[in-house]
Design a protein around this motif. Structure first.
Motif, PDB file in Angstrom:
ATOM      1  N   THR A 142       0.995  -1.015   0.018  1.00 30.97           N
ATOM      2  CA  THR A 142       0.049  -0.062   0.194  1.00 30.97           C
ATOM      3  C   THR A 142       0.918   1.006   0.003  1.00 30.97           C
ATOM      4  N   ILE A 143       0.830   2.030  -0.902  1.00 34.67           N
ATOM      5  CA  ILE A 143       1.577   3.411  -1.217  1.00 34.67           C
ATOM      6  C   ILE A 143       0.705   4.613  -1.080  1.00 34.67           C
ATOM      7  N   ILE A 144       1.109   5.191  -0.178  1.00 36.62           N
ATOM      8  CA  ILE A 144       0.460   6.654  -0.075  1.00 36.62           C
ATOM      9  C   ILE A 144       0.973   7.799  -0.776  1.00 36.62           C
ATOM     10  N   LEU A 145       0.659   8.426  -1.679  1.00 39.81           N
ATOM     11  CA  LEU A 145       1.175   9.610  -2.250  1.00 39.81           C
ATOM     12  C   LEU A 145       0.583  10.834  -1.873  1.00 39.81           C
ATOM     13  N   ALA A 146       1.511  11.657  -1.412  1.00 41.96           N
ATOM     14  CA  ALA A 146       0.972  13.096  -1.102  1.00 41.96           C
ATOM     15  C   ALA A 146       1.036  13.715  -2.363  1.00 41.96           C
ATOM     16  N   ILE A 147      -0.030  14.635  -2.962  1.00 43.21           N
ATOM     17  CA  ILE A 147      -0.139  15.174  -4.278  1.00 43.21           C
ATOM     18  C   ILE A 147      -0.423  16.647  -4.311  1.00 43.21           C
ATOM     19  N   GLU A 148       0.298  17.368  -5.234  1.00 39.55           N
ATOM     20  CA  GLU A 148       0.047  18.790  -5.092  1.00 39.55           C
ATOM     21  C   GLU A 148      -1.232  19.211  -5.723  1.00 39.55           C
ATOM     22  N   ARG A 149      -1.624  18.431  -6.907  1.00 42.29           N
ATOM     23  CA  ARG A 149      -2.790  18.908  -7.620  1.00 42.29           C
ATOM     24  C   ARG A 149      -3.502  17.568  -8.106  1.00 42.29           C
ATOM     25  N   MET A 150      -4.741  17.534  -8.492  1.00 40.98           N
ATOM     26  CA  MET A 150      -5.423  16.435  -9.232  1.00 40.98           C
ATOM     27  C   MET A 150      -6.606  17.061 -10.106  1.00 40.98           C
TER      28      MET A 150
END
Length: 153
Positions: A142-150
């Motif tokens: 399980t990989i959790i990605l913090a994202i700037e924008r979607m």
């Protein structure tokens, strides 16, 4: 008499994740698809017991969670290298500076029907399924990605 029409909804099981243009196989679940959340700024009206919601605040995007089967493929190696470049035991990693862009592509009968693009993603955490000799489940990451924008295109 008017003819009735029916549009079938898209299914949630046919999708692919692309990171930097490369498809990532064996991803079985994606959570956190969002077009953002905007907080309302509230303003009290002097002398009255009414609060007005006057404008939108900063747009925030939640984390994107990918669940994938571990199978020894190049995708396993790619996620491992991305994580290890960011976070090393000796503290010399790049941290959240190593960011990647990608997409979640929703398909219907193998044709793209919707795309969510994410930008500036970095691995916030990487966890693995519990090992249990009494269970016949698959090894998952399980990989959790913090994202700037979607956004949806």
């Amino acid at each position: 008499m008017a003819a009735l029409s029916f549009n079938e909804a898209y299914r949630t099981h046919e999708f692919v994740v692309e990171i930097e243009g490369i498809e990532s196989p064996n991803i079985t679940k994606v959570t956190g698809l969002t077009e953002g959340e905007v907080e309302a700024i509230e303003q009290s009206d002097g002398g009255a017991n009414i609060t007005h919601k006057i404008s939108s605040g900063i747009i925030k995007y939640g984390d994107l969670t990918l669940e994938r089967n571990m199978d020894g493929s190049n995708a396993d190696k790619g996620f491992k290298e991305w994580f290890q470049t960011m976070f090393t035991i000796d503290g010399t990693g790049t941290g959240s500076q190593l960011r990647r862009n990608g997409s979640i592509v929703v398909k219907e009968h193998q044709k793209e029907v919707m795309r969510f693009v994410f930008e500036g993603a970095w691995i916030k955490s990487s966890k693995f399924s519990d090992l249990d000799a009494g269970n016949s489940g698959l090894m998952k990451q399980t990989i959790i990605l913090a994202i700037e924008r979607m956004y949806r295109v």
